[in-house]
Design an enzyme around this catalytic site. Structure first.
Site, PDB file in Angstrom:
ATOM      1  N   THR A 152     -60.248   7.316  53.228  1.00 42.21           N
ATOM      2  CA  THR A 152     -61.632   7.030  52.842  1.00 42.21           C
ATOM      3  C   THR A 152     -62.324   8.324  52.432  1.00 42.21           C
ATOM      4  O   THR A 152     -62.080   9.367  53.037  1.00 42.21           O
ATOM      5  CB  THR A 152     -62.380   6.394  54.023  1.00 42.21           C
ATOM      6  OG1 THR A 152     -61.730   5.168  54.373  1.00 42.21           O
ATOM      7  CG2 THR A 152     -63.833   6.111  53.684  1.00 42.21           C
TER       8      THR A 152
ATOM      9  N   ASP B  55     -55.135  11.026  52.246  1.00 40.30           N
ATOM     10  CA  ASP B  55     -56.507  11.084  52.756  1.00 40.30           C
ATOM     11  C   ASP B  55     -57.112  12.450  52.469  1.00 40.30           C
ATOM     12  O   ASP B  55     -56.405  13.402  52.107  1.00 40.30           O
ATOM     13  CB  ASP B  55     -56.516  10.799  54.258  1.00 40.30           C
ATOM     14  CG  ASP B  55     -57.784  10.093  54.725  1.00 40.30           C
ATOM     15  OD1 ASP B  55     -58.800  10.161  54.011  1.00 40.30           O
ATOM     16  OD2 ASP B  55     -57.759   9.472  55.807  1.00 40.30           O
ATOM     17  N   GLY B  56     -58.404  12.553  52.650  1.00 42.77           N
ATOM     18  CA  GLY B  56     -59.100  13.822  52.584  1.00 42.77           C
ATOM     19  C   GLY B  56     -59.379  14.315  53.995  1.00 42.77           C
ATOM     20  O   GLY B  56     -58.867  13.764  54.971  1.00 42.77           O
ATOM     21  N   ALA B  57     -60.195  15.354  54.104  1.00 40.49           N
ATOM     22  CA  ALA B  57     -60.568  15.884  55.417  1.00 40.49           C
ATOM     23  C   ALA B  57     -61.939  16.530  55.312  1.00 40.49           C
ATOM     24  O   ALA B  57     -62.377  16.926  54.231  1.00 40.49           O
ATOM     25  CB  ALA B  57     -59.533  16.896  55.901  1.00 40.49           C
ATOM     26  N   ASP B  58     -62.620  16.627  56.445  1.00 40.10           N
ATOM     27  CA  ASP B  58     -63.922  17.289  56.488  1.00 40.10           C
ATOM     28  C   ASP B  58     -63.783  18.770  56.822  1.00 40.10           C
ATOM     29  O   ASP B  58     -64.549  19.593  56.343  1.00 40.10           O
ATOM     30  CB  ASP B  58     -64.825  16.591  57.503  1.00 40.10           C
ATOM     31  CG  ASP B  58     -65.087  15.145  57.106  1.00 40.10           C
ATOM     32  OD1 ASP B  58     -65.606  14.926  56.001  1.00 40.10           O
ATOM     33  OD2 ASP B  58     -64.733  14.239  57.883  1.00 40.10           O
TER      34      ASP B  58
ATOM     35  N   GLY C  14     -63.829  11.933  59.701  1.00 37.20           N
ATOM     36  CA  GLY C  14     -64.701  10.931  60.293  1.00 37.20           C
ATOM     37  C   GLY C  14     -66.151  10.997  59.888  1.00 37.20           C
ATOM     38  O   GLY C  14     -66.963  10.206  60.369  1.00 37.20           O
TER      39      GLY C  14
ATOM     40  N   GLU D 294     -58.421   5.377  60.000  1.00 33.95           N
ATOM     41  CA  GLU D 294     -57.715   6.462  59.319  1.00 33.95           C
ATOM     42  C   GLU D 294     -56.615   7.022  60.215  1.00 33.95           C
ATOM     43  O   GLU D 294     -55.517   7.322  59.744  1.00 33.95           O
ATOM     44  CB  GLU D 294     -58.695   7.572  58.926  1.00 33.95           C
ATOM     45  CG  GLU D 294     -59.570   7.215  57.734  1.00 33.95           C
ATOM     46  CD  GLU D 294     -60.596   8.272  57.408  1.00 33.95           C
ATOM     47  OE1 GLU D 294     -60.959   8.392  56.238  1.00 33.95           O
ATOM     48  OE2 GLU D 294     -61.062   8.970  58.335  1.00 33.95           O
TER      49      GLU D 294
END
Length: 228
Positions: free
Chosen positions: A27, A86-89, A101, A109
């Site tokens: 997401t 996926d991506g990451a913060d 998240g 996820e």
């Protein structure tokens, strides 16, 4: 940064995604560009027979918009997915540990990621940090009836906690799983230990620290695409 996201998404898909794979789709904004490129490759016939397993209602919407069918029923799965994209913060490269998240979808996820052979992370250069928690809080998904207990316990640990609130309506954000999210400000010295510790609290359903055993990271830095 959008151009960086497009470049890493295309690179990662060209390098790692093959026909006939079962794919988990994460997401977020970087994943949006991955979905767009996957759509192009499916329509051109360069990729075939992919099955998509989603992590959020937002991802379902984006796939539907591209006319890409997805699997809604996970109960029939009896083996790991091939790859979760996926991506990451935040990304700690040396440990391949992540914060995820901020989009409110880290429970599913993580379900998808930890039940995939490989977690393929795509990211722009702003996501790289020297310590997790530098820029972003740690998201924790909590059962609504437990939120008071959990907040009290975390406050006793002298942590800075915020119940995530909706911008468009009054009240807390409700996740796709009908839970609340607490954002916890802290610097994470030990990502694996922190992930395991908070999962022991009754009422905490998932924490947004990821330590997948086989994480590949494709990221943009210093005007080039790199891998870790």
């Amino acid at each position: 940064m959008e151009n960086q996201k497009i470049l890493v998404a295309k690179y990662a898909i060209d390098r790692y995604i093959k026909s006939n794979m079962n794919l988990g789709i994460g997401t977020g904004t970087t994943v949006y560009h991955a979905i767009k490129y996957l759509s192009e490759k499916l329509k051109s016939g360069n990729l075939k027979n992919l099955k998509f397993y989603t992590t959020s209602s937002d991802t379902k919407y984006l796939l539907s918009k591209e006319q890409i069918p997805y699997e809604s029923n996970f109960s029939k799965l009896n083996k790991n997915l091939d790859i979760a994209i996926d991506g990451a913060d935040e990304i700690l490269l040396e440990k391949k540990s992540l914060i995820k998240g901020m989009g409110g979808a880290h429970l599913m996820e993580k379900v998808i990621a930890y039940n995939s052979e490989t977690l393929l992370i795509i990211a722009d250069e702003t996501k790289i940090v020297k310590k997790l928690g530098t820029k972003m809080p740690i998201p924790i998904e909590v059962a609504p009836n437990a939120v008071g207990f959990i907040m009290t316990r975390l406050e006793e640990m002298n942590l800075d906690i915020t119940l995530r609130i909706c911008n468009e309506k009054k009240g807390p954000i409700i996740t796709d799983n009908n839970n609340y999210i607490l954002d916890v400000k802290m610097h994470v010295e030990n990502p694996e230990g922190t992930e395991k510790y908070f999962k022991l609290f009754p009422g905490i359903l998932e924490i947004g620290i990821f330590n997948h055993k086989n994480t590949k990271i494709v990221y943009y830095q210093n005007k080039q695409i790199k891998e870790a």
